[in-house]
Design a protein around this motif. Structure first.
Motif, mmCIF file in Angstrom:
data_model
loop_
_atom_site.group_PDB
_atom_site.id
_atom_site.type_symbol
_atom_site.label_atom_id
_atom_site.label_comp_id
_atom_site.label_asym_id
_atom_site.label_seq_id
_atom_site.Cartn_x
_atom_site.Cartn_y
_atom_site.Cartn_z
ATOM 1 N N ALA A 183 0.812 -1.114 -0.043
ATOM 2 C CA ALA A 183 0.097 -0.142 -0.130
ATOM 3 C C ALA A 183 0.825 1.067 0.007
ATOM 4 C CB ALA A 183 -0.968 0.071 1.280
ATOM 5 N N ALA A 184 2.156 1.141 -0.133
ATOM 6 C CA ALA A 184 3.102 2.459 0.137
ATOM 7 C C ALA A 184 2.872 3.393 -1.307
ATOM 8 C CB ALA A 184 4.604 1.933 -0.092
ATOM 9 N N SER A 185 2.427 2.659 -2.352
ATOM 10 C CA SER A 185 1.983 3.451 -3.431
ATOM 11 C C SER A 185 1.231 2.464 -4.519
ATOM 12 C CB SER A 185 3.095 3.967 -4.181
ATOM 13 O OG SER A 185 3.885 2.948 -5.033
ATOM 14 N N PRO A 186 0.454 3.063 -5.273
ATOM 15 C CA PRO A 186 -0.477 2.173 -6.368
ATOM 16 C C PRO A 186 0.463 1.263 -7.415
ATOM 17 C CG PRO A 186 -1.550 4.384 -5.940
ATOM 18 C CD PRO A 186 -0.292 4.423 -5.276
ATOM 19 N N GLU A 187 1.638 2.330 -7.472
ATOM 20 C CA GLU A 187 2.537 1.645 -8.527
ATOM 21 C C GLU A 187 3.254 0.496 -8.017
ATOM 22 O OE1 GLU A 187 2.432 4.625 -7.739
ATOM 23 O OE2 GLU A 187 2.024 5.973 -9.364
ATOM 24 N N LEU A 188 3.692 0.481 -6.850
ATOM 25 C CA LEU A 188 4.172 -0.697 -5.990
ATOM 26 C C LEU A 188 3.356 -1.793 -5.937
ATOM 27 C CD1 LEU A 188 6.849 -1.614 -4.800
ATOM 28 C CD2 LEU A 188 5.861 -1.041 -2.487
ATOM 29 N N ALA A 189 1.921 -1.730 -5.555
ATOM 30 C CA ALA A 189 1.106 -2.702 -5.534
ATOM 31 C C ALA A 189 0.828 -3.303 -6.942
ATOM 32 C CB ALA A 189 -0.220 -1.813 -5.099
ATOM 33 N N ASP A 190 0.709 -2.419 -7.947
ATOM 34 C CA ASP A 190 0.431 -2.945 -9.390
ATOM 35 C C ASP A 190 1.958 -3.819 -9.923
ATOM 36 O OD1 ASP A 190 -0.867 -3.032 -11.701
ATOM 37 O OD2 ASP A 190 0.715 -2.146 -12.610
ATOM 38 N N ILE A 191 3.059 -3.524 -9.508
ATOM 39 C CA ILE A 191 4.413 -4.103 -9.793
ATOM 40 C C ILE A 191 4.319 -5.562 -9.203
ATOM 41 C CG2 ILE A 191 6.806 -4.094 -9.748
ATOM 42 C CD1 ILE A 191 6.645 -0.983 -10.176
ATOM 43 N N ARG A 192 3.897 -5.377 -7.681
ATOM 44 C CA ARG A 192 4.021 -6.519 -7.060
ATOM 45 C C ARG A 192 3.137 -7.593 -7.669
ATOM 46 N NH1 ARG A 192 5.477 -4.684 -1.154
ATOM 47 N NH2 ARG A 192 7.720 -4.572 -1.549
ATOM 48 N N ARG A 193 1.600 -7.090 -7.894
ATOM 49 C CA ARG A 193 0.710 -8.116 -8.811
ATOM 50 C C ARG A 193 1.335 -8.747 -9.671
ATOM 51 N NH1 ARG A 193 -2.704 -4.847 -8.698
ATOM 52 N NH2 ARG A 193 -2.829 -3.963 -10.729
ATOM 53 N N HIS A 194 2.186 -8.039 -10.478
ATOM 54 C CA HIS A 194 2.572 -8.584 -11.929
ATOM 55 C C HIS A 194 3.690 -9.442 -11.468
ATOM 56 C CE1 HIS A 194 0.624 -5.510 -13.974
ATOM 57 N NE2 HIS A 194 0.607 -6.253 -15.195
ATOM 58 N N ILE A 195 4.735 -9.213 -10.613
ATOM 59 C CA ILE A 195 5.616 -10.036 -9.952
ATOM 60 C C ILE A 195 4.860 -11.358 -9.539
ATOM 61 C CG2 ILE A 195 7.274 -10.424 -7.905
ATOM 62 C CD1 ILE A 195 8.063 -7.563 -8.298
ATOM 63 N N ARG A 196 3.859 -11.499 -8.873
ATOM 64 C CA ARG A 196 3.502 -12.685 -8.170
ATOM 65 C C ARG A 196 2.922 -13.290 -9.495
ATOM 66 N NH1 ARG A 196 1.818 -9.119 -4.025
ATOM 67 N NH2 ARG A 196 -0.193 -8.489 -4.841
ATOM 68 N N ALA A 197 2.222 -12.671 -10.482
ATOM 69 C CA ALA A 197 1.900 -13.589 -11.560
ATOM 70 C C ALA A 197 2.959 -14.072 -12.429
ATOM 71 C CB ALA A 197 1.070 -12.613 -12.528
ATOM 72 N N ALA A 198 3.982 -13.380 -12.593
ATOM 73 C CA ALA A 198 5.356 -13.921 -13.236
ATOM 74 C C ALA A 198 5.848 -14.923 -12.724
ATOM 75 C CB ALA A 198 6.205 -12.762 -13.774
ATOM 76 N N ALA A 199 5.876 -14.906 -11.379
ATOM 77 C CA ALA A 199 6.642 -16.017 -10.357
ATOM 78 C C ALA A 199 5.848 -17.309 -10.515
ATOM 79 C CB ALA A 199 6.853 -15.481 -9.036
ATOM 80 N N GLY A 200 4.538 -16.981 -10.557
ATOM 81 C CA GLY A 200 3.578 -18.157 -10.751
ATOM 82 C C GLY A 200 3.790 -19.013 -11.947
ATOM 83 N N LYS A 201 3.759 -18.294 -12.995
ATOM 84 C CA LYS A 201 4.116 -18.833 -14.299
ATOM 85 C C LYS A 201 5.133 -19.723 -14.313
ATOM 86 C CE LYS A 201 3.326 -15.735 -17.539
ATOM 87 N NZ LYS A 201 3.713 -14.574 -18.653
ATOM 88 N N VAL A 202 6.431 -19.166 -13.621
ATOM 89 C CA VAL A 202 7.647 -19.786 -13.784
ATOM 90 C C VAL A 202 7.512 -21.184 -12.992
ATOM 91 C CG1 VAL A 202 10.061 -19.816 -13.155
ATOM 92 C CG2 VAL A 202 9.060 -17.747 -14.127
ATOM 93 N N ARG A 203 6.837 -20.942 -11.924
ATOM 94 C CA ARG A 203 6.615 -22.094 -11.083
ATOM 95 C C ARG A 203 5.817 -23.186 -11.803
ATOM 96 N NH1 ARG A 203 6.922 -18.325 -6.803
ATOM 97 N NH2 ARG A 203 4.691 -18.209 -6.836
ATOM 98 N N ASP A 204 4.923 -22.801 -12.264
ATOM 99 C CA ASP A 204 4.151 -23.726 -13.190
ATOM 100 C C ASP A 204 4.790 -24.520 -14.157
ATOM 101 O OD1 ASP A 204 1.706 -22.984 -11.762
ATOM 102 O OD2 ASP A 204 0.918 -21.629 -13.231
ATOM 103 N N VAL A 205 5.646 -23.762 -15.014
ATOM 104 C CA VAL A 205 6.328 -24.606 -15.859
ATOM 105 C C VAL A 205 7.376 -25.529 -15.164
ATOM 106 C CG1 VAL A 205 8.160 -24.464 -17.649
ATOM 107 C CG2 VAL A 205 6.102 -22.648 -17.508
ATOM 108 N N LEU A 206 7.868 -25.172 -14.315
ATOM 109 C CA LEU A 206 9.041 -26.179 -13.589
ATOM 110 C C LEU A 206 8.056 -27.339 -12.742
ATOM 111 C CD1 LEU A 206 11.402 -23.548 -11.919
ATOM 112 C CD2 LEU A 206 11.636 -25.007 -13.741
ATOM 113 N N ASN A 207 6.786 -26.855 -12.463
ATOM 114 C CA ASN A 207 6.238 -28.034 -11.572
ATOM 115 C C ASN A 207 5.898 -28.978 -12.763
ATOM 116 O OD1 ASN A 207 6.089 -27.579 -8.745
ATOM 117 N ND2 ASN A 207 4.825 -25.752 -9.177
ATOM 118 N N ARG A 208 5.486 -28.464 -13.956
ATOM 119 C CA ARG A 208 5.321 -29.648 -14.742
ATOM 120 C C ARG A 208 6.480 -30.468 -15.398
ATOM 121 N NH1 ARG A 208 1.976 -25.404 -17.117
ATOM 122 N NH2 ARG A 208 3.620 -24.830 -18.534
#
Length: 483
Positions: free
Chosen positions: A149-174
């Motif tokens: 909540a420190a800034s809307p930009e930080l919240a948006d970046i971290r949302r994308h980070i979680r999505a990108a990290a999830g994508k990487v983990r999905d590939v590796l889990n497969r």
């Protein structure tokens, strides 16, 4: 303050009392200030300190201790912020803590509604800046973590980070779940250099195409980033770089906000440290069962005890000096309490002039002196090849030079260590010289000549430490008027 006065302060053990005072302070700088306290010599200043201690004591009884713990110096950080520097999370949290303490202590000071006190000026001068306090604490969760909540930009970046990290983990889990898992040392996802990798057995390092980021110490495991996740890992690293840049922008913005209130925050900090010292004096007063002495032209100690002795066993004594007599000659047996009585007189005077309450009964009064000079204890110096008598005389010569009408002089076993007749004559001469300078004197002695001198000289009074002739033991009680 002269070196002789400083030495007398040590002799009378004021630093030990100040160490007890420092233990009552809630902040590091408050403790340092307590240890650095020195007696004031202007009656108005001493009265002001005494009234502060009494007001703080009353507040402690009614409302408990104000919240002052944990605050740390912030001046250096604010100075850097004022020059455009960005502060780190620890420095910003320290500033937020000062702001929170200032707000809480201001509310503490205004919460009673019992009427005006001498501390109101301190409480009212505190600046409550809830907006800046909340902005810092809402943005920084800990030294290691900035809030989304420190800034809307930080919240948006971290949302994308979680999505990108999830994508990487999905590939590796497969990959881990596929028939390629037999090439892995362990079926886990780990990280090397900030990139997601899998541990591959060394003999199968070519069976999983990708980038090698690390090798185990034994060489049996290769940490490989499969080609299928390289782009996703790249995207993740780009997002993490954006996150770090946004965090730096947030810290710079918070630092600029603090710089805008630099003077108010610094003033708040100094006020809080002053209050910490005042309330430390009040807490020590409570711990000692002490009271505020009156300030007058004579010393009147009622049921006074030495503050460093056990309150349960220490003998309490009445002491007077001034008024009808300016010199007190104390006699009594060895280990009968004469020196302790002398030290009590000097130490309680010094404590009062530091703004401390004294362990004595209601109705006690002290005088304010420019200096309290003491010649007490074995002053033999091996290094300077001085005998006990010579060392004491060196000390006494210094006292004779400094004694004046604003001095309290304490002599322990004056004239001892030499021929008794000569020692007694010398002691009387020293007392007469110091009296002629207008000083107040208390002296202990074994000499019968000094007892006679006290009985036959106007303005000189005898006192004695009792001795029980039946038990052959001292009672440590002081009796005025009787040698």
């Amino acid at each position: 303050m002269t070196p002789l006065f400083e030495k007398s302060i040590e002799t009378l053990e004021l630093p030990r009392v100040l160490a007890l005072l420092a233990e009552e302070a809630a902040t590091e700088e408050g403790r340092e200030r307590c240890l650095a306290l020195r007696p004031l010599s202007v009656p108005g200043d001493v009265s002001r300190l005494q009234k502060q201690t009494s007001a703080a004591f009353d507040l402690l009884v009614k409302h408990g201790t104000p919240s002052l713990s944990g605050i740390r110096p912030v001046a250096a950080a604010l100075q850097r912020a004022d020059r455009g520097g960005a502060l780190n999370t620890r420095e910003l949290l320290d500033i937020a803590l000062v702001l929170r303490c200032a707000r809480n202590v201001r509310e503490y000071g205004s919460g009673g509604g019992e009427g005006k006190t001498v501390l109101d000026g301190y409480f009212e001068s505190l600046t409550a800046n809830r907006f800046l306090e909340d902005k810092i604490t809402g943005s920084i969760l800990s030294e290691e973590e900035i809030a989304d909540a420190a800034s809307p930009e930080l919240a948006d970046i971290r949302r994308h980070i979680r999505a990108a990290a999830g994508k990487v983990r999905d590939v590796l889990n497969r990959l881990i779940s596929s028939n390629q898992s037999k090439y892995l040392q362990d079926a886990i996802i780990t990280m090397r250099g900030g990139r997601y990798v899998v541990p591959v057995k060394s003999e199968h390092k070519n069976d999983i195409p990708g980038l090698v980021h690390d090798v185990s110490g034994s060489g049996g495991t290769f940490f490989i980033e499969p080609m299928g996740v390289v782009n996703a890992n790249n995207e993740l690293r780009e997002l993490q770089a954006k996150e770090q840049k946004e965090i730096e922008r947030i810290l710079a913005e918070l630092s600029a906000d603090c710089a805008g209130f630099k003077t108010d925050i610094e003033d708040d900090y100094q006020t809080l440290i002053s209050l910490d010292c005042i309330f430390a004096r009040a807490k020590l007063s409570s711990a000692m069962g002490a009271m505020e002495p009156a300030l007058g032209d004579h010393i009147e100690l009622r049921r006074a005890r030495h503050p460093l002795l056990d309150a349960k066993t220490a003998v309490r004594n009445d002491l007077r000096l001034g008024g009808s007599f300016d010199t007190l000659v104390i006699t009594g047996p060895n280990t009968g309490g004469k020196t302790v009585t002398l030290k009590t007189l000097g130490l309680l005077t010094l404590m009062a002039q530091c703004g401390l309450h004294i362990p004595a009964a209601s109705g006690s009064a002290v005088s304010v002196f420019d200096r309290v000079l003491a010649d007490i204890g074995d002053e033999q110096s091996i290094e300077q090849s001085l005998s006990t008598f010579s060392a004491h005389m060196t000390n006494i010569v210094g006292i004779l030079k400094e004694a004046d009408g604003r001095s309290l002089i304490l002599f322990d076993e004056l004239g001892a260590g030499t021929d008794p007749v000569e020692g007694a004559a010398l002691a009387i001469a020293v007392i007469q010289h110091v009296r002629s300078a207008g000083a107040r004197i208390a002296a202990t002695t074994h000499y019968a000549e000094l007892k006679t001198f006290a009985m036959t000289t106007a303005g000189v009074e005898n006192a004695s430490c009792e001795f029980n002739v039946e038990t052959l033991a001292p009672t440590y009680r002081l009796v005025l008027g009787i040698p």
